[in-house]
Design an enzyme around this catalytic site. Structure first.
Site, PDB file in Angstrom:
ATOM      1  N   LYS A 110       0.811  -1.212   0.000  1.00  8.88           N
ATOM      2  CA  LYS A 110       0.000   0.000   0.000  1.00  8.88           C
ATOM      3  C   LYS A 110       0.848   1.268   0.000  1.00  8.88           C
ATOM      4  O   LYS A 110       0.354   2.342  -0.357  1.00  8.88           O
ATOM      5  CB  LYS A 110      -0.927   0.009   1.220  1.00  8.88           C
ATOM      6  N   ASP A 140       7.214  -1.057  10.105  1.00  5.91           N
ATOM      7  CA  ASP A 140       6.365  -1.854  10.981  1.00  5.91           C
ATOM      8  C   ASP A 140       5.987  -3.187  10.353  1.00  5.91           C
ATOM      9  O   ASP A 140       5.511  -4.077  11.048  1.00  5.91           O
ATOM     10  CB  ASP A 140       5.096  -1.067  11.334  1.00  5.91           C
ATOM     11  N   LYS A 274       0.889   3.512  15.176  1.00  4.15           N
ATOM     12  CA  LYS A 274       1.956   4.464  14.868  1.00  4.15           C
ATOM     13  C   LYS A 274       2.614   5.004  16.127  1.00  4.15           C
ATOM     14  O   LYS A 274       3.837   5.250  16.142  1.00  4.15           O
ATOM     15  CB  LYS A 274       1.399   5.620  14.025  1.00  4.15           C
ATOM     16  N   ASP A 458      -1.532  11.651  17.343  1.00  6.60           N
ATOM     17  CA  ASP A 458      -1.031  13.010  17.198  1.00  6.60           C
ATOM     18  C   ASP A 458      -1.888  13.996  17.990  1.00  6.60           C
ATOM     19  O   ASP A 458      -1.373  14.812  18.766  1.00  6.60           O
ATOM     20  CB  ASP A 458      -0.973  13.393  15.714  1.00  6.60           C
TER      21      ASP A 458
END
Length: 752
Positions: A110, A140, A274, A458
């Site tokens: 992807k 990852d 993440k 975030d």
């Protein structure tokens, strides 16, 4: 008279946009007055209505929720600012601090490896002392293809970096550089020597791409990876430092440190998406380079201007500013946005191209700084790791937060390079820091670093930093500092939106809900309101927009008025609120230099997201809260599809999306068509158009804005149309809703 030394020139200036502030506050006053009148009208009629109370209460609730969202959103319209920096006034290179660049990738299918390596190369080529620049890639997926790509990128960088430095190349992403025109990129470079070397470098770039493609096609490479999977693989930490025989002379090429990191992942251990990857990079980088500042990039967000680091340092070097400054946020912009941009992929509302006009993040900057936006920010390591270890604190207490590694604890205390990368055990220690069990029985993700408990790490991390007293700034230069790959399909847009909505809803339902946690931490009222608006969007928009898209239409079909008669003064109040919101949005779009179609596209995508991904994201968060579902993360697809891209560039929506996304859109469109036709027929026969005009106008607005959905069901024949089986399914849903809804209305009227 004593001689006084001249004051040093400022490194940055802040501009307050008084006219925009005046317009926003004046509009807010008028709009708020109208909203107060609306609520008074609803409240006064609560005990005097002669119609069924249930639909009336539902619409009142939806109006109240939208009014609440509007009120919260005024926070970042209260004080708009923009900033200018002067990097030429920075001290000499030997006084600049080190920077660690973090880049995260997950899936080479992807997220194409060539594109990821272009981001790596652009980061390595930043206009910054190479000995103070360290680039880390988190893989990852643990893919050997990505590791091979890093090695190929290093070999190409030995030629690419000197070329960029020699000719002061501005676009240092190879893909963008070779894909651009000479007129745009090299106005002052016309020497035969430049073009000759450019041709040579382009050949090496093509060889670099072919080497990665061959690696992906190599069956032996895949065979070596059979023992591991993206969710089950050991930790790998490798410093890339090969010097091929055909490379330039080594003493002439100063290279930044380049490190590949694949953290250990096991099915039995949570990996925290993440945020977990960034925390591993935080630990490994503290061991190897321990720079005081970090640049975080998405794998597709390449550095479009090599001066971004120096521009960020203009804030971090300001002695009156830097002690409380946590991070500098740059906008996210995209190189593949169509002018028609039917999916609002550029997120104009947040990241406008014109610094003086942009709303959301400039408005947050006028408070105590913008929200952390996942990519394109320079953050202080001290802000994430709570600074150096204070004297007198028990070492075991520190380890309960930061883990058992003595080397890592020492790096937190020293804030300087601790271990040389050529020491025998340094890589073994780094692998321990990247192990999935390192954080067991610690407080990672609770008291320090990139926080867990949310898919939007975030927003969550930035909110916590602001609660602790750190501030941030937003810098939006005219030349985009970073450029990424924008979304070009409806399905990807809604998948991404579902992930964002789930993360925001998780924060909304947790003890960190801004309206509760913010005041406890003495966050200002306006900043609390701004964070609340962001985290409450999925819950409040999904419920209110679903209500407005169905309840008035159902009542229209059954002849039940929900709004005042045309002759009533309160009808003007409702009409004013509706037009006020639309024209304020239109004003912001036009003053941003955009055509009216941008306004229409943003209105449409807002409605589409509200009834699909924001609803699903909210439900996902609720199910996770109840323990019925585990959090999941689906990376956004970065692979371009030719047909989808063609339709996107033409401004045609591609409805080749999941049925769970398309069916609700088609159902709402059918409900509005049926209700509008039936309602108008009833109005003509009965003659009660004065009572029903408000609902007719609402249905007309929804259908006009979403005509593309009707067109995709009835007219279009291309692959991007809504499939016939989805249309038939939506017809069935519409019949069920209108039938059972009418029965419920009749029963509630009889009960009333």
């Amino acid at each position: 008279m004593e001689n006084s030394l001249p004051l040093p020139l400022p490194l940055h200036t802040c501009h307050v946009h008084s006219f925009s502030i005046l317009v926003n506050r004046s509009h807010a006053l008028l709009h708020f007055t109208a909203l107060a009148s609306l609520i008074f009208y609803r409240a006064s009629f609560l005990f005097t209505r002669t119609n069924p109370i249930l639909p009336w209460l539902l619409v009142f609730a939806a109006e109240f929720l939208l009014s609440l969202m509007w009120t919260l959103g005024q926070a970042y319209r209260w004080r708009l600012v923009s900033r200018t920096v002067y990097p030429e006034r920075l001290p000499s290179d030997d006084k600049l601090p080190g920077i660690d660049v973090f880049i995260c990738t997950v899936d080479p299918d992807k997220e194409p490896t060539v594109d990821v390596m272009n981001t790596v190369l652009s980061a390595m080529a930043l206009d910054y002392p190479p000995e103070k620049l360290h680039v880390y890639l988190s893989d990852d997926g643990g893919s050997p293809i990505t590791l091979q790509g890093m090695k190929e990128a290093w070999r190409f960088a030995l030629w690419w970096l000197p070329f960029c430095r020699r000719y002061d190349v501005k676009t240092r992403c190879p893909k963008a550089f070779f894909g651009g025109s000479d007129e745009d990129l090299h106005q002052d470079l016309r020497s035969p020597e430049f073009f000759k070397e450019r041709k040579n470098i382009k050949e090496k770039y093509e060889n670099f791409k072919e080497a990665i493609i061959r690696a992906k096609e190599d069956s032996n490479l895949y065979g070596n990876a059979k023992s591991s999977t993206p969710r089950d693989h050991p930790s790998v930490v490798e410093v890339i430092e090969e010097h091929p025989e055909d490379s330039p002379q080594e003493n002439q090429v100063k290279m930044p440190l380049l490190v590949y990191v694949a953290r250990e992942k096991r099915p039995s251990h949570p990996h925290h998406f993440k945020a977990g990857a960034l925390n591993v990079l935080l630990r490994v980088s503290a061991l190897l380079s321990n720079s005081p500042y970090l640049l975080v990039l998405d794998c597709d967000m390449y550095c479009n201007d090599p001066t971004s680091a120096r521009q960020a340092m203009c804030f971090h070097f300001d002695p009156t500013f830097s002690s409380s400054l946590g991070f500098v946020q740059f906008p996210q912009r995209f190189h593949n946005n169509s002018q028609k941009d039917v999916y609002d992929s550029e997120i104009r509302y947040i990241f406008s191209f014109i610094p003086l006009i942009q709303m959301a993040w400039n408005g947050f900057d006028g408070l105590r700084g913008p929200i952390l936006s996942g990519s394109n920010f320079y953050i202080k390591r001290k802000a994430l790791c709570s600074g150096s270890r204070p004297e007198g604190i028990n070492l075991e207490e520190v380890k309960s937060t930061f883990g058992p590694s003595n080397e890592f604890i020492k790096s937190l205390q020293d804030h300087k390079h601790n271990l040389m990368i050529n020491e025998r055990n340094s890589m073994e220690v780094a692998k321990v820091l990247a192990s999935c069990a390192y954080e067991d029985e610690t407080k990672w993700g609770e008291k320090a670093c990139f926080l867990y408990h949310s898919l939007v790490e975030d927003v969550f991390t930035g909110f916590t930093l602001h609660c602790k007293g750190w501030r941030s700034v937003y810098l939006n230069p005219r030349r985009p500092q970073f450029l990424g790959t924008g979304i070009t399909s409806l399905n990807d847009r809604l998948v991404q939106g579902t992930r964002w909505a789930a993360g925001c809803a998780e924060i909304c339902f947790s003890r960190f809900s801004p309206l509760i946690y913010g005041p406890q931490q003495r966050m200002s009222l306006l900043q609390t309101m701004g964070y609340a608006e962001v985290t409450f969007i999925p819950l409040l928009y999904s419920t209110s927009v679903w209500c407005f898209a169905t309840i008035p239409q159902l009542c229209l079909l059954n002849g039940i008025p929900l709004y005042p008669e045309v002759s009533s003064p309160y009808f003007s109040v409702f009409l004013f609120i509706f037009l006020s919101a639309l024209f304020k949005h239109l004003y912001e779009v036009l003053t941003d230099g955009r055509p009216i179609r941008t306004w229409r596209n943003e209105q449409r995508i807002w409605m589409i997201q509200s009834v699909t991904c924001q609803l699903y994201g909210t439900l996902d968060a609720v199910m996770k809260l109840l323990g019925l579902r585990e959090a999941s993360f689906m990376p956004t697809n970065k692979v371009m599809d030719g047909e989808q891209m063609t339709r996107y560039e033409k401004g045609v929506i591609d409805f080749q999306a999941s049925t769970m996304f398309v069916a609700p859109l088609a159902t709402i469109a059918i409900v509005n068509v049926a209700s509008l036709v039936g309602g108008i027929i009833r109005m003509v026969i009965v003659g009660d158009w004065r009572r029903m005009l408000g609902q007719v106008l609402l249905s007309c607005y929804i259908l006009v804005m979403n005509y593309a959905i009707i067109e995709a069901m009835v007219i279009r024949k291309d692959k991007g149309r809504i499939p016939l089986n989805v249309t038939l399914l939506s017809v069935a849903f519409s019949v069920i809703f209108l039938s059972f809804g009418s029965i419920i209305l009749i029963m509630s009227e009889m009960a009333f």
